[in-house]
Design an enzyme around this catalytic site. Structure first.
Site, PDB file in Angstrom:
ATOM      1  CE  LYS A  73      -4.176  -1.926   2.116  1.00 45.95           C
ATOM      2  NZ  LYS A  73      -5.181  -1.789   3.173  1.00 45.95           N
ATOM      3  CG  ASP A 110      -8.140   0.401   3.325  1.00 47.08           C
ATOM      4  OD1 ASP A 110      -8.944  -0.433   2.887  1.00 47.08           O
ATOM      5  OD2 ASP A 110      -6.900   0.260   3.245  1.00 47.08           O
TER       6      ASP A 110
HETATM    7  P1  NAP Z   1       0.909  -3.336  10.542  1.00 46.20           P
HETATM    8  O1  NAP Z   1       1.326  -2.146   9.762  1.00 46.20           O
HETATM    9  O2  NAP Z   1       1.771  -4.570  10.501  1.00 46.20           O
HETATM   10  O3  NAP Z   1       0.709  -2.891  12.092  1.00 46.20           O
HETATM   11  C1  NAP Z   1       0.467  -3.851  13.081  1.00 46.20           C
HETATM   12  C2  NAP Z   1       0.154  -3.152  14.398  1.00 46.20           C
HETATM   13  O4  NAP Z   1      -0.168  -4.171  15.366  1.00 46.20           O
HETATM   14  C3  NAP Z   1       1.312  -2.342  14.991  1.00 46.20           C
HETATM   15  O5  NAP Z   1       0.804  -1.221  15.655  1.00 46.20           O
HETATM   16  C4  NAP Z   1       1.923  -3.332  15.975  1.00 46.20           C
HETATM   17  O6  NAP Z   1       2.609  -2.713  17.063  1.00 46.20           O
HETATM   18  C5  NAP Z   1       0.678  -3.991  16.504  1.00 46.20           C
HETATM   19  N1  NAP Z   1       1.000  -5.300  17.090  1.00 46.20           N
HETATM   20  C6  NAP Z   1       1.336  -6.430  16.444  1.00 46.20           C
HETATM   21  N2  NAP Z   1       1.565  -7.424  17.344  1.00 46.20           N
HETATM   22  C7  NAP Z   1       1.371  -6.889  18.571  1.00 46.20           C
HETATM   23  C8  NAP Z   1       1.459  -7.406  19.906  1.00 46.20           C
HETATM   24  N3  NAP Z   1       1.797  -8.671  20.122  1.00 46.20           N
HETATM   25  N4  NAP Z   1       1.183  -6.581  20.932  1.00 46.20           N
HETATM   26  C9  NAP Z   1       0.829  -5.294  20.716  1.00 46.20           C
HETATM   27  N5  NAP Z   1       0.743  -4.742  19.482  1.00 46.20           N
HETATM   28  C10 NAP Z   1       1.015  -5.546  18.418  1.00 46.20           C
HETATM   29  O7  NAP Z   1      -0.541  -3.857  10.072  1.00 46.20           O
HETATM   30  P2  NAP Z   1      -1.722  -2.989   9.426  1.00 46.20           P
HETATM   31  O8  NAP Z   1      -1.615  -3.024   7.948  1.00 46.20           O
HETATM   32  O9  NAP Z   1      -1.776  -1.679  10.105  1.00 46.20           O
HETATM   33  O10 NAP Z   1      -3.010  -3.879   9.816  1.00 46.20           O
HETATM   34  C11 NAP Z   1      -3.455  -4.005  11.160  1.00 46.20           C
HETATM   35  C12 NAP Z   1      -4.672  -4.912  11.196  1.00 46.20           C
HETATM   36  O11 NAP Z   1      -5.776  -4.287  10.527  1.00 46.20           O
HETATM   37  C13 NAP Z   1      -4.460  -6.247  10.499  1.00 46.20           C
HETATM   38  O12 NAP Z   1      -5.035  -7.264  11.279  1.00 46.20           O
HETATM   39  C14 NAP Z   1      -5.212  -6.100   9.185  1.00 46.20           C
HETATM   40  O13 NAP Z   1      -5.679  -7.338   8.684  1.00 46.20           O
HETATM   41  C15 NAP Z   1      -6.370  -5.205   9.614  1.00 46.20           C
HETATM   42  N6  NAP Z   1      -6.977  -4.443   8.489  1.00 46.20           N
HETATM   43  C16 NAP Z   1      -8.296  -4.638   8.235  1.00 46.20           C
HETATM   44  C17 NAP Z   1      -8.899  -3.924   7.206  1.00 46.20           C
HETATM   45  C18 NAP Z   1     -10.360  -4.135   6.927  1.00 46.20           C
HETATM   46  O14 NAP Z   1     -10.836  -3.740   5.856  1.00 46.20           O
HETATM   47  N7  NAP Z   1     -11.096  -4.688   7.865  1.00 46.20           N
HETATM   48  C19 NAP Z   1      -8.163  -3.030   6.430  1.00 46.20           C
HETATM   49  C20 NAP Z   1      -6.807  -2.836   6.741  1.00 46.20           C
HETATM   50  C21 NAP Z   1      -6.212  -3.575   7.771  1.00 46.20           C
HETATM   51  P3  NAP Z   1       4.172  -2.345  16.958  1.00 46.20           P
HETATM   52  O15 NAP Z   1       4.273  -1.073  16.164  1.00 46.20           O
HETATM   53  O16 NAP Z   1       4.586  -2.181  18.383  1.00 46.20           O
HETATM   54  O17 NAP Z   1       4.837  -3.505  16.269  1.00 46.20           O
END
Ligand code: NAP
Length: 285
Positions: A73, A110
Site C-alpha cells: 500500500k 479504506d
Molecule cells: P501493521 O502495519 O503490521 O501494524 C500492526 C500493528 O499491530 C502495529 O501497531 C503493531 O505494534 C501492533 N501489534 C502487532 N503485534 C502486537 C502485539 N503482540 N502486541 C501489541 N501490538 C502488536 O498492520 P496494518 O496493515 O496496520 O493492519 C493491522 C490490522 O488491521 C491487520 O489485522 C489487518 O488485517 C487489519 N486491516 C483490516 C482492514 C479491513 O478492511 N477490515 C483493512 C486494513 C487492515 P508495533 O508497532 O509495536 O509492532
C-alpha cells in the site's frame, strides 16, 4: 445466463503478496455478474521486489483500476503520479486508477470503508463529538486517523506497543492526534467515544488487545479491523460489557463499494448479499 467476457471488457483487479485468501475477487465478481457487466476482476501476486515494474506494465492500458493490499500500500502511493488527499494523508493507497494517458492516480477507500461500517453498525455514533482511541500505529491505524480527522474527529489518541511508532504517526497529523503507550489506557478509555483495534492482535482467533473495555462509557462504540474470526475476542469482550460493536468485515465490504464504482462506473447492486458471500468464504456460516 453465464457471465460473458468480450474483447471490450473492463478489467480491474487486486494485487498483494500473498493474495490467495483475498475476499475482493469474490465480492467484485459477484457485483459484476449481478449487473451483467462485460467486465472482470482478477487477483495478482507480483514478486515483492517487482511491484513497481508490475504497476508500470499496466500503464499501457491493461487495466482500469487495481486494488492494492498488504504489503504494497505504501509503495502504491509512491509509484503513482497523482494522489487524493486521503491517500496522501494516510501515506498509503489501496486503489490505483489508470488513465488513458498512462498516468496513475492513487486513492484510499479504506478510510471511507471504516466510516461506512460505523455508519451502518453504529448509526447513532457522532464522529465529530467523541474522542477516539486507536490501538495500533501501522498502516491501518494511519488510514483510520486520516479518515476520522477528515470526518471531523476532535481528538485521537494513538496507543501502540512501540510508542515511538505512534509518535511518528501523530507527528504527521498535528495537535489533534496524540501518541500514547499502553499504560495510558486506564486514563483514556473512560473518555473514549470510539475505540478501534487496528493492531493485528486477535487475527486467527488469538487474544485481542488487553484494553479493559469495561472502563469505557456505556455509550462507547468498539470496532475491530480484524475480521478473521468475525466475532473477535476483543468484540466479544465489548459485547459482554454492553458496548455497541462494529466488525472489520463491514469495513472491508464498505471499502469495496467506492472501489467498484471507480473501476466499473456504477454503484454495486444492493441485491447481492456480499456480506453473506464473504461470511461463507470465511467459514462463518
Ligand atoms: P501493521 O502495519 O503490521 O501494524 C500492526 C500493528 O499491530 C502495529 O501497531 C503493531 O505494534 C501492533 N501489534 C502487532 N503485534 C502486537 C502485539 N503482540 N502486541 C501489541 N501490538 C502488536 O498492520 P496494518 O496493515 O496496520 O493492519 C493491522 C490490522 O488491521 C491487520 O489485522 C489487518 O488485517 C487489519 N486491516 C483490516 C482492514 C479491513 O478492511 N477490515 C483493512 C486494513 C487492515 P508495533 O508497532 O509495536 O509492532
Amino acid at each position: 445466463m453465464s457471465h460473458v467476457i468480450t474483447g471490450g471488457a473492463i478489467v480491474g483487479g487486486v494485487c498483494g503478496q500473498p493474495i490467495t485468501h483475498s475476499m475482493s475477487p469474490v465480492i467484485h465478481n459477484a457485483w459484476i455478474a449481478a449487473a451483467g457487466l462485460d467486465a472482470a476482476y482478477v487477483p495478482f501476486a507480483p514478486a515483492a521486489e517487482r511491484f513497481e515494474t508490475f504497476v508500470d506494465g499496466l500503464r499501457g492500458g491493461a487495466m482500469r483500476g487495481l486494488n492494492v493490499t498488504i504489503p504494497f500500500k505504501e509503495r502504491a502511493l509512491a509509484v503513482a503520479d497523482t494522489a487524493s488527499d486521503l491517500a496522501r494523508m494516510a501515506g498509503a493507497a489501496n486503489l490505483l486508477m489508470f488513465g488513458e494517458d498512462g498516468r496513475v492516480h492513487a486513492d484510499n477507500t479504506d478510510g471511507p470503508g471504516l466510516l461506512g461500517a460505523i455508519a451502518i453498525q453504529a448509526p447513532s455514533f457522532d464522529v465529530t463529538t467523541a474522542p477516539v482511541v486507536i490501538l495500533g500505529a501501522g498502516g491501518a491505524a494511519r488510514g483510520a486517523v486520516a479518515a476520522l480527522l477528515l470526518a471531523g474527529a476532535p481528538r485521537i489518541a494513538v496507543v501502540n506497543r512501540t510508542v515511538a511508532r505512534a509518535q511518528e504517526l501523530a507527528d504527521t497529523f498535528g495537535e489533534k492526534v496524540v501518541a500514547k503507550g499502553e499504560d495510558a489506557l486506564p486514563a483514556l478509555l473512560p473518555e473514549a467515544g470510539l475505540i478501534i483495534n487496528a493492531t493485528s492482535l486477535g487475527l486467527g482467533g488469538g487474544a485481542g488487545p488487553a484494553a479493559d473495555l469495561t472502563l469505557t462509557p456505556n455509550t462507547a462504540v468498539v470496532m475491530d479491523m480484524v475480521y478473521k474470526p468475525l466475532r473477535t475476542e476483543f468484540l466479544r469482550r465489548a459485547e459482554a460489557a454492553g458496548r455497541l460493536t462494529v466488525d472489520g468485515l463491514e469495513m472491508l465490504l464498505r471499502q469495496a463499494m467506492p472501489t467498484f464504482e471507480a473501476i466499473y462506473g456504477q454503484a454495486p447492486s444492493p441485491s447481492v448479499d456480499v456480506r453473506a458471500l464473504a461470511l461463507k468464504r470465511l467459514g462463518e456460516v
